[in-house]
Write an enzyme that holds these catalytic residues in place. Structure first.
Site, PDB file in Angstrom:
ATOM      1  N   ASP A  54       1.238  -0.749   0.019  1.00 26.97           N
ATOM      2  CA  ASP A  54      -0.638  -0.076   0.027  1.00 26.97           C
ATOM      3  C   ASP A  54       0.741   1.331  -0.156  1.00 26.97           C
ATOM      4  O   ASP A  54       1.120   1.490   1.259  1.00 26.97           O
ATOM      5  CB  ASP A  54      -0.943  -0.060   1.466  1.00 26.97           C
ATOM      6  CG  ASP A  54      -1.808   1.069   1.143  1.00 26.97           C
ATOM      7  OD1 ASP A  54      -1.926   1.780   0.568  1.00 26.97           O
ATOM      8  OD2 ASP A  54      -2.365   1.048   2.239  1.00 26.97           O
ATOM      9  N   GLU A 132      31.244  11.836   3.335  1.00 25.00           N
ATOM     10  CA  GLU A 132      31.543  11.191   4.999  1.00 25.00           C
ATOM     11  C   GLU A 132      30.681  11.695   5.896  1.00 25.00           C
ATOM     12  O   GLU A 132      29.951  13.433   6.073  1.00 25.00           O
ATOM     13  CB  GLU A 132      33.241  12.513   5.371  1.00 25.00           C
ATOM     14  CG  GLU A 132      34.240  12.242   4.226  1.00 25.00           C
ATOM     15  CD  GLU A 132      35.578  13.196   4.612  1.00 25.00           C
ATOM     16  OE1 GLU A 132      35.211  14.527   5.267  1.00 25.00           O
ATOM     17  OE2 GLU A 132      36.467  12.933   3.727  1.00 25.00           O
ATOM     18  N   GLU A 134      28.721  12.506   9.261  1.00 27.20           N
ATOM     19  CA  GLU A 134      29.023  12.602  10.826  1.00 27.20           C
ATOM     20  C   GLU A 134      27.943  12.545  11.617  1.00 27.20           C
ATOM     21  O   GLU A 134      26.444  12.673  11.204  1.00 27.20           O
ATOM     22  CB  GLU A 134      29.808  14.294  11.341  1.00 27.20           C
ATOM     23  CG  GLU A 134      31.229  14.295   9.841  1.00 27.20           C
ATOM     24  CD  GLU A 134      31.323  15.640  10.024  1.00 27.20           C
ATOM     25  OE1 GLU A 134      32.211  16.333   9.710  1.00 27.20           O
ATOM     26  OE2 GLU A 134      30.083  16.787  10.517  1.00 27.20           O
ATOM     27  N   GLU A 185      35.019  13.544  15.977  1.00 23.07           N
ATOM     28  CA  GLU A 185      35.515  14.523  15.488  1.00 23.07           C
ATOM     29  C   GLU A 185      35.076  15.372  16.419  1.00 23.07           C
ATOM     30  O   GLU A 185      35.304  15.872  18.050  1.00 23.07           O
ATOM     31  CB  GLU A 185      33.506  14.588  14.728  1.00 23.07           C
ATOM     32  CG  GLU A 185      33.387  14.581  13.104  1.00 23.07           C
ATOM     33  CD  GLU A 185      33.882  14.964  12.763  1.00 23.07           C
ATOM     34  OE1 GLU A 185      34.608  16.720  13.844  1.00 23.07           O
ATOM     35  OE2 GLU A 185      35.155  15.536  12.096  1.00 23.07           O
ATOM     36  N   GLU A 192      32.720  10.164  13.340  1.00 20.52           N
ATOM     37  CA  GLU A 192      32.727   9.732  11.878  1.00 20.52           C
ATOM     38  C   GLU A 192      33.046   8.576  11.005  1.00 20.52           C
ATOM     39  O   GLU A 192      34.084   8.134  11.895  1.00 20.52           O
ATOM     40  CB  GLU A 192      33.474  11.421  11.066  1.00 20.52           C
ATOM     41  CG  GLU A 192      33.515  11.226   9.800  1.00 20.52           C
ATOM     42  CD  GLU A 192      34.253  12.326   8.903  1.00 20.52           C
ATOM     43  OE1 GLU A 192      33.837  13.588   9.375  1.00 20.52           O
ATOM     44  OE2 GLU A 192      35.448  12.520   8.315  1.00 20.52           O
ATOM     45  N   HIS A 241      29.634  15.834   4.012  1.00 19.31           N
ATOM     46  CA  HIS A 241      30.991  16.250   3.036  1.00 19.31           C
ATOM     47  C   HIS A 241      31.099  14.358   2.091  1.00 19.31           C
ATOM     48  O   HIS A 241      31.198  13.421   2.731  1.00 19.31           O
ATOM     49  CB  HIS A 241      32.034  16.287   2.830  1.00 19.31           C
ATOM     50  CG  HIS A 241      32.327  17.577   4.665  1.00 19.31           C
ATOM     51  ND1 HIS A 241      33.601  18.194   5.788  1.00 19.31           N
ATOM     52  CD2 HIS A 241      31.298  18.268   4.868  1.00 19.31           C
ATOM     53  CE1 HIS A 241      32.967  18.560   6.305  1.00 19.31           C
ATOM     54  NE2 HIS A 241      32.226  18.606   6.101  1.00 19.31           N
ATOM     55  N   ARG A 315      39.182  25.573   4.091  1.00 20.61           N
ATOM     56  CA  ARG A 315      38.046  24.026   4.047  1.00 20.61           C
ATOM     57  C   ARG A 315      36.629  25.482   4.391  1.00 20.61           C
ATOM     58  O   ARG A 315      35.973  24.550   4.832  1.00 20.61           O
ATOM     59  CB  ARG A 315      38.633  23.336   5.599  1.00 20.61           C
ATOM     60  CG  ARG A 315      39.858  22.603   5.402  1.00 20.61           C
ATOM     61  CD  ARG A 315      39.873  21.655   6.774  1.00 20.61           C
ATOM     62  NE  ARG A 315      40.563  20.732   6.030  1.00 20.61           N
ATOM     63  CZ  ARG A 315      40.566  19.316   5.448  1.00 20.61           C
ATOM     64  NH1 ARG A 315      39.082  18.752   5.346  1.00 20.61           N
ATOM     65  NH2 ARG A 315      41.427  18.835   5.465  1.00 20.61           N
ATOM     66  N   GLU A 335      35.450  18.068  -3.765  1.00 21.05           N
ATOM     67  CA  GLU A 335      33.929  18.329  -2.561  1.00 21.05           C
ATOM     68  C   GLU A 335      33.528  18.838  -2.060  1.00 21.05           C
ATOM     69  O   GLU A 335      33.570  20.059  -1.639  1.00 21.05           O
ATOM     70  CB  GLU A 335      35.418  18.118  -1.226  1.00 21.05           C
ATOM     71  CG  GLU A 335      34.823  17.213   0.370  1.00 21.05           C
ATOM     72  CD  GLU A 335      35.773  17.880   1.446  1.00 21.05           C
ATOM     73  OE1 GLU A 335      35.119  17.974   2.420  1.00 21.05           O
ATOM     74  OE2 GLU A 335      36.747  18.123   1.491  1.00 21.05           O
ATOM     75  N   ARG A 337      30.755  20.363   0.200  1.00 18.34           N
ATOM     76  CA  ARG A 337      31.151  20.267   2.372  1.00 18.34           C
ATOM     77  C   ARG A 337      29.380  20.697   2.995  1.00 18.34           C
ATOM     78  O   ARG A 337      29.894  20.864   3.906  1.00 18.34           O
ATOM     79  CB  ARG A 337      31.657  21.368   2.011  1.00 18.34           C
ATOM     80  CG  ARG A 337      33.392  21.128   1.886  1.00 18.34           C
ATOM     81  CD  ARG A 337      34.977  22.038   2.947  1.00 18.34           C
ATOM     82  NE  ARG A 337      34.602  21.600   4.606  1.00 18.34           N
ATOM     83  CZ  ARG A 337      34.810  21.033   5.086  1.00 18.34           C
ATOM     84  NH1 ARG A 337      35.649  19.702   3.999  1.00 18.34           N
ATOM     85  NH2 ARG A 337      35.133  21.266   6.072  1.00 18.34           N
TER      86      ARG A 337
END
Length: 447
Positions: A54, A132, A134, A185, A192, A241, A315, A335, A337
């Site tokens: 359903d 990655e 966390e 972390e 992580e 990330h 970063r 990457e 982020r």
């Protein structure tokens, strides 16, 4: 017996491993795992004709009068669940959802990603993804009492969650999901575990498995694991990330160019892909950051990027070019982020890929990189004065950008796009009429 080798393997394994139940896994539009159990004697028919259920009971699927759905198990995803007893064991397979006439159901997130992956394949590329994720451990699901007060990479007596991470990694590997590494972390009781990169559809399945395994192992140890983006006001939020790269059909990394005049070892194709991510990130934030709580993490002065920028060693940028092994072709990647672990990975990966492919198709020029400038220290107002675009400040802003996005409508289809616009607008309006305690409790229960 089936003539399909993968299906034959499943049926033989069920007999040899004493499997008495096979769980059919799929997700609703928001990324919540759904499941029902099938006995082994029904599997051959399920492979051929699907198993009915359903669909009106599943968030975002369909209305009551259109509720009949079929789940077709993907034999390549079969695994025995290692946290269940070996006797009378339980297996699982991810499913594709179809309508009674055999057509792919437009509200199935897994098939949204499969469709976008096929589009990339038609262009000659395979998307590889390595996320990655966390998360936090709390003493129970009703509070945010932490287990420790550690920080990055701590390995002391205070990090007794090492046993939880170890058991989680071992369980994932038993299910055929390779793990690169795990660590404590930055936040108290925050951890992580990073998965080894693979193709996007396999990785989306792996992310859903990962999140369930983390919660199952936590429960086994008498604690609670939360993928809420920002459960603690005075600690960093949790991100997902997403490392990504396009490989050609000969197995070469299409992002790699050792002759890159900018010195990043990026091909022109990679630069167009990044430009696509930067252009469309505000429009897909409603997917990668889908809750009110997500925007508690995406704030100026925090550790999560909110600025439409890119760079290598910076970063604080939205897109970063990892430089651990700068001259190795296989390691060349970008990457993203801003996503958080509460996102539906099928839709998130689909939207990232769609944005990157749009950048390639439109041959979008890549803006200058941001290096040597700590964007975390600047307010949104300061950045905007410098001409730097930012991500949405709230779910309300994100859903309106998403609602107007032609790329998101095309990628997700009218069913999912329309459902999310309606749902997220209602969620934002509801939140504005409530207090923060409601939000915190609600999202701890959900995530």
């Amino acid at each position: 017996m089936s003539s399909n080798p993968e299906q034959d393997f499943v049926l033989k394994t069920i007999k040899s491993r004493d499997v008495h139940f096979v769980r059919f896994w799929f997700t609703d539009v928001l990324g919540n795992m759904k499941s029902f159990a099938v006995i082994p004697s029904e599997l051959e028919n399920a492979f051929e004709d699907g198993m009915g259920f359903d669909g009106s009971c599943v968030e975002g699927f369909c209305r009551t009068r259109e509720s009949d759905m079929l789940a077709f198990p993907d034999a390549s995803t079969f695994q025995v669940l290692p946290w269940r007893p070996e006797s009378n064991a339980v297996g699982r397979m991810f499913c594709d959802i179809r309508t009674p006439d055999g057509k792919p159901f437009e509200g199935d997130p897994r098939q949204v990603l499969a469709r976008e992956v096929q589009r990339a394949l038609d262009m000659g590329y395979v998307l590889n993804v390595g996320p990655e994720l966390e998360f936090f451990y709390f003493k129970d699901q009703h509070s945010t009492e932490v287990l420790d007060h550690g920080g990055y990479f701590d390995l002391t007596s205070l990090d007794y969650a090492s046993d939880l991470r170890r058991d989680t990694v071992l369980t994932l590997e038993k299910m055929g999901i390779p793990v690169e590494y795990s660590h404590h972390e930055n936040g108290p009781s925050q951890h992580e575990i990073d998965l080894r990169f693979t193709d996007a559809l396999s990785m989306a399945d792996a992310v859903m498995t990962y999140k369930l395994v983390v919660k199952e192992i936590a429960m086994k140890h008498g604690v609670y694991a939360s993928f809420m983006p920002k459960p603690l006001a005075d600690a960093p939020g949790s991100g997902m990330h997403v490392h990504q790269s396009l490989f050609d059909l000969d197995g070469n990394n299409a992002f790699f160019d050792p002759n890159d005049p900018l010195g990043y070892n990026l091909s022109d194709l990679a630069k167009h892909y990044i430009a696509g991510l930067l252009k469309y990130a505000p429009e897909f934030c409603c997917i990668t950051n889908q809750y009110v709580n997500s925007y508690k993490r995406l704030v100026s002065g925090g550790e999560a990027p909110t600025y439409i920028s890119w760079g290598a060693r910076n970063r604080s940028t939205l897109v970063r070019i990892p430089a651990y092994r700068p001259n190795r072709e296989v390691a060349c990647r970008v990457e993203l982020r801003n996503p958080d672990p509460a996102a539906n990975p099928y839709l998130a990966f689909a939207c990232m890929l769609a944005a990157g492919l749009a950048g390639i198709e439109e041959e979008l020029p890549l803006q200058d990189p941001t290096e040597g400038l700590d964007l975390f220290e600047l307010s949104r107002q300061d950045l905007r004065k410098q001409g730097v675009r930012t991500l949405p400040e709230s779910l309300g802003e994100a859903v309106e950008l998403f609602a107007e996005s032609e790329l998101m409508k095309k990628t997700l289809g009218e069913h999912i796009h329309g459902y999310l616009v309606e749902t997220k607008r209602a969620e934002w309006n509801e939140y504005q009429g409530t207090v923060s305690e409601w939000e915190r409790n609600r999202y701890l229960e959900v995530l």
